[in-house]
Design an enzyme around this catalytic site. Structure first.
Site, short mmCIF file in Angstrom:
data_model
loop_
_atom_site.label_atom_id
_atom_site.label_comp_id
_atom_site.label_asym_id
_atom_site.label_seq_id
_atom_site.Cartn_x
_atom_site.Cartn_y
_atom_site.Cartn_z
N GLU A 289 36.45 6.99 -26.20
CA GLU A 289 37.05 6.42 -27.40
C GLU A 289 38.27 5.55 -27.14
OE1 GLU A 289 36.64 9.48 -26.65
OE2 GLU A 289 38.63 10.35 -26.43
N ASP B 268 45.79 1.00 -11.29
CA ASP B 268 46.35 1.12 -9.94
C ASP B 268 45.34 1.80 -9.01
OD1 ASP B 268 48.67 1.40 -7.99
OD2 ASP B 268 48.02 3.50 -8.23
#
Ligand SMILES: O=C(NCCCOc1c(-c2ccc(O)c(O)c2)oc2cc(O)cc(O)c2c1=O)[C@@H]1CCCN1C(=O)/C=C/c1ccc(O)c(O)c1
Ligand SMILES: [Ca+2]
Length: 438
Positions: free
Chosen positions: A177, A160
């Site tokens: 990660e 967004d």
């Protein structure tokens, strides 16, 4: 496999003025999975049920900001927040984690000049307190949130307000990660559409054609030559949660409130090879236009009076009731999703148009669509490129136990077929494909 974008699943602000607007979901209070849509266990259950039937979930990720700067309160998960002291104990975030006068140089810390890239990234969008995504602690909290969602089984994210964050910060954040899909051989990066951008002009241009402001014959060259990004890098859609309300980037796009044109534009989008297609699924609300603006464009989803969100009721024809529009359950639309899957990888061939608003095209030797966006009737023999046989029209019906519940089209040995579409029809489109011919 289809991709389904869902409203932000993290705890959000409870906005009571206006009363529980849809956009309260876009003011995070914490990354706890507790909203009006349910709690963490219900979210896990939904993702698992969807994954089982190959529907992959893409949560809307609101990581540019938290709530508005004024006021304080408790979020949908019971966490306290204070927009003045920048305190979000549910994460936790403190004033150290937000952009301030050191990198936002407008007096009130809000965005005023959309042409100033630094302002758009480092200042507050409509006074929403702006996270400092350059800070490792903030990146860590967001990465933890994304990893939590990945461990639950989501397939990717919609980012967004991406333009309000530095691309470098996003890349650094996503390079962490979060890449691992939690033990699956497939790496996040193959799913994650970080490089894919939403193409806003797409919906506006198609609205012009199906509102008869720009002749459909020009769609012969639809795609990159209309100044749009490379097909493989772009998400395309007719409308989204914001511009279907007539503000934000779009305005003037087609929506489920204009079903005839909306279906035609969606059918064209799903039949055409350009872009990665996204189908909207919405709810109804009582629009109230006063000088061109819908005064009710804030209204949130159907609710039970106590502001809990109403369950979706399903009608016998698989459509939705109870105020839910569920465009994805309209026969013309779900059948065209199947069409798109059957013709995947084939080029656009056998383009035909009548020089005005009647067009047709094939997808290799696997599918063919005829669209009559003109008031006049269409009555033509067309080259479909398809093998000889009788095909069900997937717009007017389904293919059920070996029968066409709608019209059927006979394709001759020469690939020719006769098409008759009255201009006044509610669905002036015929689409056939080899996925269900007799
Ligand atoms: O009038 C409003 N906003 C100002 C005009 C739209 O500006 C917003 C944009 C926006 C729109 C167009 C742009 O070109 C742009 O750079 C930014 O993105 C947002 C993203 C959020 O996560 C939360 C927000 O409150 C907004 C927002 O207010 C009403 C009242 C507050 C929320 N809201 C809204 O209208 C809420 C809109 C909204 C909410 C979530 C979205 O993902 C979105 O695209 C728009
Ligand atoms: Ca920002």
């Amino acid at each position: 496999m289809s991709l389904t974008q869902i409203s932000p699943p993290n705890e959000n602000r409870v906005v009571t003025s206006p009363n529980r607007p849809w956009w309260e979901r876009y003011q995070p209070v914490s990354y706890k999975l507790e909203t009006r849509s349910g709690n963490e266990q219900q979210f896990r259950d939904m993702v698992e049920r969807c994954n089982k039937v190959h529907v992959r979930i893409f949560p809307d990720l609101v990581i540019n900001h938290m709530t508005g700067s004024g006021g304080s309160g408790t979020g949908t998960g019971g966490s306290h927040w204070d927009g003045n002291s920048l305190s979000y104990p549910g994460v936790p975030y403190s004033n150290l984690d937000f952009n301030d006068g050191s990198n936002c140089h407008t007096g009130d810390l809000n965005i005023h000049n959309y042409n100033n890239a630094e302002e758009v990234r480092n200042c507050r969008l409509v006074s929403l307190v702006d996270l400092n995504l350059g800070k490792d602690y903030v990146r860590g909290k967001i990465a933890d949130y994304m990893n939590h969602l990945i461990d639950i089984g989501v397939a990717g994210f919609r980012i967004d307000a991406a333009k309000h964050m530095w691309p470098g910060d996003l890349t650094a954040l996503l390079g962490r990660e979060v890449i691992d899909m939690g033990g699956e051989p497939i790496k996040m990066s193959e799913y994650f559409q970080s490089g894919r951008v939403t193409n806003f002009i797409y919906g506006i241009k198609l609205a012009q054609v199906f509102r008869k402001q720009n002749q459909a014959k020009f769609l012969k060259t639809w795609g990159e030559s209309w100044g749009m990004p490379n097909s493989n890098d772009v998400i395309v859609f007719i409308d989204n949660h914001d511009n279907q309300r007539g503000h934000g980037g779009g305005g003037g796009v087609l929506t489920h409130f204009e079903p005839k044109q909306y279906k035609m534009a969606t059918e064209f989008m799903l039949a055409h090879p350009y872009g990665w297609t996204r189908v909207m699924s919405s709810y109804n609300w009582d629009r109230n236009f006063q000088d061109g603006e819908d005064r009710n464009n804030w209204i949130g989803p159907p609710n039970n009076g106590d502001m809990s969100i109403k369950d979706v009721s399903i009608n016998s024809d698989m459509s939705c009731g109870g105020g839910w529009a569920c465009e994805h359950r309209w026969r013309q639309i779900y059948n065209m999703v199947a069409f798109r899957n059957v013709v995947h990888g084939t080029p656009l061939t056998h383009w035909w148009d009548n020089g005005n608003y009647q067009i047709a095209f094939a997808r290799g030797n696997k599918g063919f669509i005829v669209i009559n966006a003109e008031g006049n009737d269409l009555n033509s023999n067309l080259q479909t490129g398809l093998p000889q046989g009788t095909y069900c029209d997937v717009i007017s019906g389904n293919y059920e136990n070996g029968q066409c519940t709608g019209a059927s089209i006979h394709v001759g040995g020469d690939g020719q077929a006769h098409f008759q579409i009255s201009g006044g029809s509610e669905d002036p489109v015929i689409a056939i494909h080899i996925g269900n011919f007799k």
